[in-house]
Motif scaffolding. Structure first.
Motif, PDB file in Angstrom:
ATOM      1  N   ALA A 130      63.694  45.135  63.941  1.00 11.27           N
ATOM      2  CA  ALA A 130      63.863  46.317  64.619  1.00 11.27           C
ATOM      3  C   ALA A 130      62.294  46.934  64.939  1.00 11.27           C
ATOM      4  O   ALA A 130      62.206  47.908  65.648  1.00 11.27           O
ATOM      5  CB  ALA A 130      64.490  47.468  63.892  1.00 11.27           C
ATOM      6  N   GLY A 131      61.388  46.142  64.396  1.00 11.56           N
ATOM      7  CA  GLY A 131      59.840  46.516  64.602  1.00 11.56           C
ATOM      8  C   GLY A 131      59.224  47.191  63.665  1.00 11.56           C
ATOM      9  O   GLY A 131      58.039  47.835  63.589  1.00 11.56           O
ATOM     10  N   GLU A 132      59.935  47.778  62.381  1.00 20.73           N
ATOM     11  CA  GLU A 132      59.280  48.347  61.526  1.00 20.73           C
ATOM     12  C   GLU A 132      58.143  47.505  60.613  1.00 20.73           C
ATOM     13  O   GLU A 132      58.486  46.151  60.494  1.00 20.73           O
ATOM     14  CB  GLU A 132      60.385  48.856  60.466  1.00 20.73           C
ATOM     15  N   ILE A 133      57.225  48.398  60.388  1.00 23.30           N
ATOM     16  CA  ILE A 133      56.151  47.228  59.718  1.00 23.30           C
ATOM     17  C   ILE A 133      55.686  47.952  58.155  1.00 23.30           C
ATOM     18  O   ILE A 133      55.779  49.278  58.110  1.00 23.30           O
ATOM     19  CB  ILE A 133      54.838  47.246  60.471  1.00 23.30           C
ATOM     20  N   ILE A 134      55.258  47.234  57.355  1.00 24.41           N
ATOM     21  CA  ILE A 134      54.898  47.650  56.251  1.00 24.41           C
ATOM     22  C   ILE A 134      53.225  47.658  55.905  1.00 24.41           C
ATOM     23  O   ILE A 134      52.598  46.498  56.193  1.00 24.41           O
ATOM     24  CB  ILE A 134      55.311  46.616  55.230  1.00 24.41           C
ATOM     25  N   GLY A 135      52.720  48.811  55.282  1.00 28.36           N
ATOM     26  CA  GLY A 135      51.361  48.935  55.024  1.00 28.36           C
ATOM     27  C   GLY A 135      51.294  48.371  53.516  1.00 28.36           C
ATOM     28  O   GLY A 135      52.064  48.087  52.791  1.00 28.36           O
ATOM     29  N   ASN A 136      49.933  48.319  53.195  1.00 29.28           N
ATOM     30  CA  ASN A 136      49.581  47.958  51.946  1.00 29.28           C
ATOM     31  C   ASN A 136      48.596  49.141  50.884  1.00 29.28           C
ATOM     32  O   ASN A 136      48.008  49.741  51.423  1.00 29.28           O
ATOM     33  CB  ASN A 136      48.404  46.755  51.865  1.00 29.28           C
ATOM     34  N   ALA A 137      49.426  49.314  49.636  1.00 32.99           N
ATOM     35  CA  ALA A 137      48.685  50.013  48.867  1.00 32.99           C
ATOM     36  C   ALA A 137      48.449  49.628  47.227  1.00 32.99           C
ATOM     37  O   ALA A 137      49.599  49.935  46.740  1.00 32.99           O
ATOM     38  CB  ALA A 137      49.364  51.633  48.832  1.00 32.99           C
ATOM     39  N   TRP A 138      47.575  48.855  47.039  1.00 35.13           N
ATOM     40  CA  TRP A 138      47.745  48.086  45.455  1.00 35.13           C
ATOM     41  C   TRP A 138      46.271  48.414  44.851  1.00 35.13           C
ATOM     42  O   TRP A 138      46.572  48.846  43.509  1.00 35.13           O
ATOM     43  CB  TRP A 138      47.494  46.436  45.969  1.00 35.13           C
ATOM     44  N   THR A 139      45.175  48.590  45.616  1.00 34.04           N
ATOM     45  CA  THR A 139      43.873  48.951  44.950  1.00 34.04           C
ATOM     46  C   THR A 139      43.785  50.365  44.181  1.00 34.04           C
ATOM     47  O   THR A 139      43.609  51.567  45.342  1.00 34.04           O
ATOM     48  CB  THR A 139      42.857  48.220  45.623  1.00 34.04           C
ATOM     49  N   GLU A 140      43.348  50.581  43.338  1.00 36.28           N
ATOM     50  CA  GLU A 140      42.764  51.633  42.527  1.00 36.28           C
ATOM     51  C   GLU A 140      41.412  51.763  42.343  1.00 36.28           C
ATOM     52  O   GLU A 140      40.773  50.557  41.753  1.00 36.28           O
ATOM     53  CB  GLU A 140      43.649  52.312  41.517  1.00 36.28           C
ATOM     54  N   VAL A 141      40.724  52.730  42.719  1.00 38.42           N
ATOM     55  CA  VAL A 141      39.175  52.988  42.401  1.00 38.42           C
ATOM     56  C   VAL A 141      38.897  54.152  41.436  1.00 38.42           C
ATOM     57  O   VAL A 141      39.711  54.524  40.757  1.00 38.42           O
ATOM     58  CB  VAL A 141      38.379  53.145  43.923  1.00 38.42           C
ATOM     59  N   GLY A 142      37.610  53.974  40.976  1.00 39.96           N
ATOM     60  CA  GLY A 142      37.040  54.543  40.076  1.00 39.96           C
ATOM     61  C   GLY A 142      37.204  54.346  38.650  1.00 39.96           C
ATOM     62  O   GLY A 142      37.051  52.971  38.292  1.00 39.96           O
ATOM     63  N   ASN A 143      37.469  54.968  37.717  1.00 43.07           N
ATOM     64  CA  ASN A 143      37.277  54.720  36.367  1.00 43.07           C
ATOM     65  C   ASN A 143      38.560  53.905  35.579  1.00 43.07           C
ATOM     66  O   ASN A 143      39.321  54.711  35.019  1.00 43.07           O
ATOM     67  CB  ASN A 143      36.885  55.868  35.187  1.00 43.07           C
ATOM     68  N   VAL A 144      39.026  52.883  36.384  1.00 37.00           N
ATOM     69  CA  VAL A 144      40.158  52.162  36.285  1.00 37.00           C
ATOM     70  C   VAL A 144      39.856  51.003  35.582  1.00 37.00           C
ATOM     71  O   VAL A 144      39.134  50.319  36.419  1.00 37.00           O
ATOM     72  CB  VAL A 144      40.968  52.221  37.424  1.00 37.00           C
ATOM     73  N   SER A 145      40.454  50.625  34.384  1.00 35.30           N
ATOM     74  CA  SER A 145      39.901  49.405  33.783  1.00 35.30           C
ATOM     75  C   SER A 145      40.689  48.163  34.453  1.00 35.30           C
ATOM     76  O   SER A 145      41.817  48.237  34.932  1.00 35.30           O
ATOM     77  CB  SER A 145      40.254  49.331  32.381  1.00 35.30           C
ATOM     78  N   ILE A 146      40.265  46.992  34.231  1.00 31.77           N
ATOM     79  CA  ILE A 146      41.076  45.895  34.604  1.00 31.77           C
ATOM     80  C   ILE A 146      42.561  45.787  34.241  1.00 31.77           C
ATOM     81  O   ILE A 146      42.588  46.026  32.801  1.00 31.77           O
ATOM     82  CB  ILE A 146      40.243  44.372  34.003  1.00 31.77           C
ATOM     83  N   GLY A 147      43.565  45.754  34.727  1.00 36.40           N
ATOM     84  CA  GLY A 147      44.897  45.890  34.400  1.00 36.40           C
ATOM     85  C   GLY A 147      45.380  46.986  34.143  1.00 36.40           C
ATOM     86  O   GLY A 147      46.807  47.103  34.179  1.00 36.40           O
ATOM     87  N   GLU A 148      44.705  47.894  34.270  1.00 41.45           N
ATOM     88  CA  GLU A 148      45.305  49.409  34.301  1.00 41.45           C
ATOM     89  C   GLU A 148      45.694  49.924  35.530  1.00 41.45           C
ATOM     90  O   GLU A 148      45.145  49.756  36.757  1.00 41.45           O
ATOM     91  CB  GLU A 148      44.155  50.511  33.828  1.00 41.45           C
ATOM     92  N   VAL A 149      47.153  50.525  35.763  1.00 40.12           N
ATOM     93  CA  VAL A 149      47.573  50.899  36.944  1.00 40.12           C
ATOM     94  C   VAL A 149      47.967  52.540  36.723  1.00 40.12           C
ATOM     95  O   VAL A 149      48.689  52.697  35.746  1.00 40.12           O
ATOM     96  CB  VAL A 149      48.741  50.305  37.444  1.00 40.12           C
ATOM     97  N   GLN A 150      47.327  53.415  37.556  1.00 43.95           N
ATOM     98  CA  GLN A 150      47.497  54.587  37.095  1.00 43.95           C
ATOM     99  C   GLN A 150      48.486  55.296  38.219  1.00 43.95           C
ATOM    100  O   GLN A 150      49.084  56.448  37.859  1.00 43.95           O
ATOM    101  CB  GLN A 150      46.496  55.670  37.363  1.00 43.95           C
ATOM    102  N   THR A 151      49.087  54.659  39.196  1.00 43.83           N
ATOM    103  CA  THR A 151      50.417  55.067  40.135  1.00 43.83           C
ATOM    104  C   THR A 151      51.590  54.702  39.284  1.00 43.83           C
ATOM    105  O   THR A 151      51.723  53.832  38.738  1.00 43.83           O
ATOM    106  CB  THR A 151      50.027  54.354  41.389  1.00 43.83           C
TER     107      THR A 151
END
Length: 430
Positions: A130-151
């Protein structure tokens, strides 16, 4: 508070739909080439105004571009990965921002192609068609350690809500949905949450400040108790295994498209140039043997870049097909090959295109630096795309395989390193 159990998250079942093994490429590309040309006609103007390509994205959606990998019986084109990458190269020649803006979309499509056949996947196929598309939201910035996900994704009565902030969220400004990497609030499991954008809990900003690829719709995306349906919370452990190779393939298509655009533009500029140097080699620049050599070398580099990119896509297609072959050992080997081939191609394609987009100025001299022409955008775009995944690490990974047969990483992350105190403590313990 109710818990989201594994049985509630999208997971594999045994039945699989038919595969997308390939289409007649000339017939497929003929559908889109008029749109690509229309896009190319406005690229310089958009670059000069830093205008986001809303209309080009709309044209592509309406033409079914986002569904080319969907199997034919589900309304798509049944394109193979080499088909898709060749199309993205052509689109990248028209405007290199666009294949990168659609990178997250095609990755999510690929994940749904690898998912078992069920009602949820049927719904996603219908949305793509139908034409719907998907964006991307994976990366967090700031004081976030490797492997840490705040979302976080958490339960609120009968609803599931997403809260967090992402950067480098490429393509989200144009998207109907966003592929969000997050964690379940109750047990910390990594998930993908497919979140609709047409709700008050989603805010998208065009604050990407890179010097190239400036119209990819990247930037900050904020989720403030954004609604996500339980059926669209997908266990990350089921994500398609060759995803890192796939993401890199799209960047390789971007780079190769940039190279083709640079070759097109330098050839045009040389062909139409009337002024010559007294110490040149011919009565016209177009007949100057040294200038011809420069353009010929650019053409050769672009040719090699495209060949390497399409060859790497063949390996990814093999990994996709091996997913359904019932042979775990063969699938594992195919995933290794896909990752290594994308890394090998990344190392050489980046160097080839960066060299090509620099050397074009050797054919044009000072007039090639005109702001009106914006030929520098080719180098800026190539340099930006080539900087996404550090080349030095990919070269090391390939070398470690060749020497020690060490498997490449299939998923990698970025984040803050340990503090000086933590590093010293770790070294003392070691």
């Amino acid at each position: 508070m109710a818990t989201l159990h594994r049985s509630d998250i999208t997971e594999p079942v045994l039945a699989f739909a038919s595969l997308s093994r390939g289409a007649d490429y000339e017939q497929l590309s003929a559908r889109f080439r008029p749109i690509f040309q229309k896009i190319a006609d406005g690229t310089l103007d958009r670059e000069q105004r830093r205008a986001l390509p809303y209309d080009p994205i709309k044209w592509l959606k309406e033409a079914g571009f986002g569904a080319v990998r969907v199997p034919v019986e589900h309304g798509g084109a049944g394109a193979s990965l080499p088909d898709l990458i060749r199309l993205l190269i052509e689109l990248g020649e028209a405007d290199s921002n666009l294949p990168q803006a659609l990178r997250g979309h095609f990755a999510f499509v690929e994940d749904r192609l690898n998912a078992p056949a069920d009602a949820n996947r049927e719904r996603w196929f219908a949305r793509f068609v139908a034409g719907e598309i998907i964006g991307n939201a994976w990366t967090e910035v700031g004081n976030v350690s490797i492997g840490e996900v705040q979302t976080r994704v958490k339960r609120d009565g009968e609803r599931w809500l997403v809260t967090g902030e992402k950067y480098y969220s490429t393509g989200t400004i144009f998207a109907d949905w966003i592929d969000v990497f997050a964690q379940l609030d109750d047990d910390g499991r990594n998930v993908i949450a497919a979140v609709r954008t047409d709700q008050p809990g989603v805010t998208r900003s065009d604050d990407w400040d890179g010097f190239g690829q400036r119209s990819t719709g990247s930037g900050t995306t904020r989720f403030d108790s954004a609604l996500v349906e339980a059926e669209n919370i997908i266990d990350f452990s089921t994500r398609f295994k060759y995803q890192t190779a796939f993401y890199q393939l799209v960047l390789l298509a971007v780079l190769t498209g940039v190279g083709r655009a640079a070759l097109r533009d330098v050839s045009h500029e040389v062909r139409s140039r009337r002024r010559i140097f007294s110490h040149g080699n011919a009565p016209s620049v177009a007949r100057d043997a040294q200038v011809q050599q420069v353009v010929g070398e650019i053409g050769a580099r672009v040719f090699a870049a495209e060949a390497a990119t399409v060859q790497a896509a063949e390996a990814a297609q093999s990994a996709y097909e091996a997913r359904f072959g019932g042979n775990a050992e063969a699938e594992h080997g195919a995933n290794i090959a896909a990752e290594l081939d994308s890394a090998r191609a990344q190392v050489v394609v980046s160097e080839l295109i960066l060299k090509a987009t620099t050397d074009l100025f050797n054919a044009l001299s000072a007039s090639g630096t005109s702001e009106a022409r914006r030929l520098d955008r080719h180098w800026r775009n190539a340099r930006t795309a080539a900087s996404h995944n550090p080349l030095i690490y990919k070269a090391r990974i390939v070398g470690d395989w060749e020497i020690n047969r060490t498997e490449p990483p299939y998923v990698w992350q970025i984040g803050a390193g340990p503090t000086t105190t933590e590093s010293a403590a770790n070294e003392s313990v070691a």
